[in-house]
Design an enzyme around this catalytic site. Sequence first.
Site, PDB file in Angstrom:
ATOM      1  N   TYR A   1     -13.028  73.370  18.653  1.00 37.97           N
ATOM      2  CA  TYR A   1     -12.288  73.884  17.667  1.00 37.97           C
ATOM      3  C   TYR A   1     -12.635  75.490  17.726  1.00 37.97           C
ATOM      4  O   TYR A   1     -13.643  75.676  17.732  1.00 37.97           O
ATOM      5  CB  TYR A   1     -12.330  73.175  16.299  1.00 37.97           C
ATOM      6  CG  TYR A   1     -11.916  73.689  14.984  1.00 37.97           C
ATOM      7  CD1 TYR A   1     -10.977  74.850  15.137  1.00 37.97           C
ATOM      8  CD2 TYR A   1     -12.139  73.049  13.854  1.00 37.97           C
ATOM      9  CE1 TYR A   1     -10.306  75.130  13.966  1.00 37.97           C
ATOM     10  CE2 TYR A   1     -11.612  73.426  12.684  1.00 37.97           C
ATOM     11  CZ  TYR A   1     -10.162  74.412  12.586  1.00 37.97           C
ATOM     12  OH  TYR A   1      -9.819  74.888  11.690  1.00 37.97           O
ATOM     13  N   CYS A   2     -11.713  76.310  17.535  1.00 38.06           N
ATOM     14  CA  CYS A   2     -11.842  77.789  17.472  1.00 38.06           C
ATOM     15  C   CYS A   2     -12.781  78.206  18.506  1.00 38.06           C
ATOM     16  O   CYS A   2     -12.450  77.747  19.897  1.00 38.06           O
ATOM     17  CB  CYS A   2     -12.487  77.958  16.225  1.00 38.06           C
ATOM     18  SG  CYS A   2     -12.446  79.889  15.716  1.00 38.06           S
ATOM     19  N   VAL A   3     -13.905  78.970  18.434  1.00 41.68           N
ATOM     20  CA  VAL A   3     -14.601  79.305  19.640  1.00 41.68           C
ATOM     21  C   VAL A   3     -15.386  78.234  20.042  1.00 41.68           C
ATOM     22  O   VAL A   3     -15.734  78.260  21.198  1.00 41.68           O
ATOM     23  CB  VAL A   3     -15.759  80.431  18.926  1.00 41.68           C
ATOM     24  CG1 VAL A   3     -16.663  79.593  17.932  1.00 41.68           C
ATOM     25  CG2 VAL A   3     -16.713  80.819  20.021  1.00 41.68           C
TER      26      VAL A   3
ATOM     27  N   GLY B   1     -13.730  75.610  20.940  1.00 45.01           N
ATOM     28  CA  GLY B   1     -12.827  74.984  21.871  1.00 45.01           C
ATOM     29  C   GLY B   1     -12.897  76.307  23.101  1.00 45.01           C
ATOM     30  O   GLY B   1     -12.673  75.944  24.493  1.00 45.01           O
TER      31      GLY B   1
ATOM     32  N   PHE C   1      -8.088  72.991  19.320  1.00 41.07           N
ATOM     33  CA  PHE C   1      -7.702  73.536  18.072  1.00 41.07           C
ATOM     34  C   PHE C   1      -7.932  75.010  17.913  1.00 41.07           C
ATOM     35  O   PHE C   1      -8.955  75.475  17.774  1.00 41.07           O
ATOM     36  CB  PHE C   1      -8.420  72.772  16.881  1.00 41.07           C
ATOM     37  CG  PHE C   1      -8.443  71.152  16.966  1.00 41.07           C
ATOM     38  CD1 PHE C   1      -7.336  70.462  17.646  1.00 41.07           C
ATOM     39  CD2 PHE C   1      -9.262  70.457  16.160  1.00 41.07           C
ATOM     40  CE1 PHE C   1      -7.167  69.067  17.700  1.00 41.07           C
ATOM     41  CE2 PHE C   1      -9.232  69.084  16.383  1.00 41.07           C
ATOM     42  CZ  PHE C   1      -8.185  68.496  17.067  1.00 41.07           C
TER      43      PHE C   1
END
Length: 614
Positions: free
Chosen positions: A347-349, A351, A375
Amino acid sequence: MADKKSESKPTTKPVPFSNEYAVKDPEQFAMNMARMFEHIGKAASAWVEPREKGDHVETGPVTMAEIVETLSKVGEYWMTDPTRAIEAQTRLFAGYMTVWNNSIRRLAGESVNGEAASSTKGDKRFSDEEWNQNFFFDFLKQAYLMTTRWADELVEEANGLDDHTRHKAAFYMRQVSNALSPTNFIMTNPELYRETIQSNGQNLVKGMKMFAEDIAAGKGNLRVRQADYSAFKIGEDIALTEGKVIAQNDICQIIQYSPQTDEVFKRPIIITPPWINKFYILDLKPEKSYVNWLVEQGHTVFLISWVNPDERHAMKTWKDYIEDGIKFGLDTAEKATGEKEFNMVGYCVGGTLLSAGIGYLKAKGDTRPQTATLFATQVDFEYAGDLLVFVDEEQLKTLEATMEAKGYLDGSQMAQAFNMLRSADLIWPYFVNNYLRGKDPMPFDLLFWNADATRMPKANHLFYLRNCYLENNLSRGEMVIGDTKIDLRAVDIPIYNLATKEDHIAPAKSVYRGSKSFGGDVSYVLAGSGHIAGVVNHPSRNKYQYWTGSAPHADGTFEEWFEKAEEHPGSWWPHWSEWIAEKSGTKKVKARKPGGGKMKAIEDAPGSYVKVQA
């Protein structure tokens, strides 16, 4: 022929101030003003005290000097040429005259369909009817809107600015405009003015009390409270999915969640959340929890819970976070389940780190990650949006100096940066509600999480900003972790790449562009709403929508993809569930207990690392 006057449809005639704007009890009002100034004095003391003691005080994501220097470059363009300067001033003066003339016409009962009047549609700041019906407040509103448009045009039309400087100038101008909105001041906001008069200033007494408390809580900096933080406790009100911490090191804890089905998919899931925020955004209340929903669907779920770093973690790098985070999670999950293939989620960073980590591990011969679900994740940062404002060589030098003393960036700075991206929604409404209206913020789990900031280790954070935002090395194949150059084209596993339509942190266009960096099949999906609500969207809530379409290709654009995409109502979770089920093994196995009988539980989920405050 009908009379022209009979054809006109005059709007309601604006009214002047009424008795509701007159002080009812002067003595009580004066007393409350004195009490208000007493709290302002306490706020001033809370601001001065750490500075007098010489304690280090964070200055925020950008300095005032940086803002002034940037905007002065815009001013230089207009002021160095008398003709341009006169043109700009004339345009401003003409705009004020138009606003004045329209206001006089409305006061006389005429219908005015001015451009400024229509621009407040959907603007919650001007929802009070007095902004339209009262001559004074209507004039203030129109003058403000006209001035902000004029200021924005000065930035847009200033020649000679490089793209980064123009981007910064537009962003800073928006911050100034949002701060100077008449809705943010007692005397220029009809709703605030009425409440102040009706309560004889009691709202300001309570508001300034909270103001002083929040400056003290911020150790000399205002930390605007966005929710009633006392309403939540991690592990009791949120982060409730049952599980155990089965391994830990000085960077993270590994949580395995308890099964809720008799059988589970053969291939487990390992989640890499961002270290910039805490993982329980994916495990809020059960009715919102992505983690709990995964377990309900029959998945064995492991999750990395990052440490809230301090001085000891100053030199921890991306290599450490991959080796002692992602690889440590894989090793733990393999030991607990006996499996050697895993579905990865980032998710986000988190990811971004996962994407680089899979490339790093594959270069080392580790092919245990078999799919990746990302994500709101960027791997190409060319279209990274307003966060690019905070990253250039000078700002990185300033940031490095700021982190030098403690070895980390205080969590409040990152929180301020994210709040500034949507200051009209995440700063000023709370400023007005808390300190001017004197209202306690509502309990809201999402905003509790948003305020639960984490620190950034110096080496990790500087590497991230330089290699991703400043130099875009990851997508170009130039990022080096340890002694390994990362090539995302070697990441040839199936990828489910989720973007959100209104994302201000990982713009949908940026996520789409990053899809082209990978070497395998990428399923690009666009969810409605933004960076958080678009991702954390439980199917039972039946909210928003999502779009599916063809796989991203080298010459395609996000706009072309979206034009042909198919819209579906509701949450994207069931769509992803079908995708991941196909890749998790055709036969299910007996449900796995945390640790699998091979690893002793250290403590109950959500663990202790997530509870450490910044």
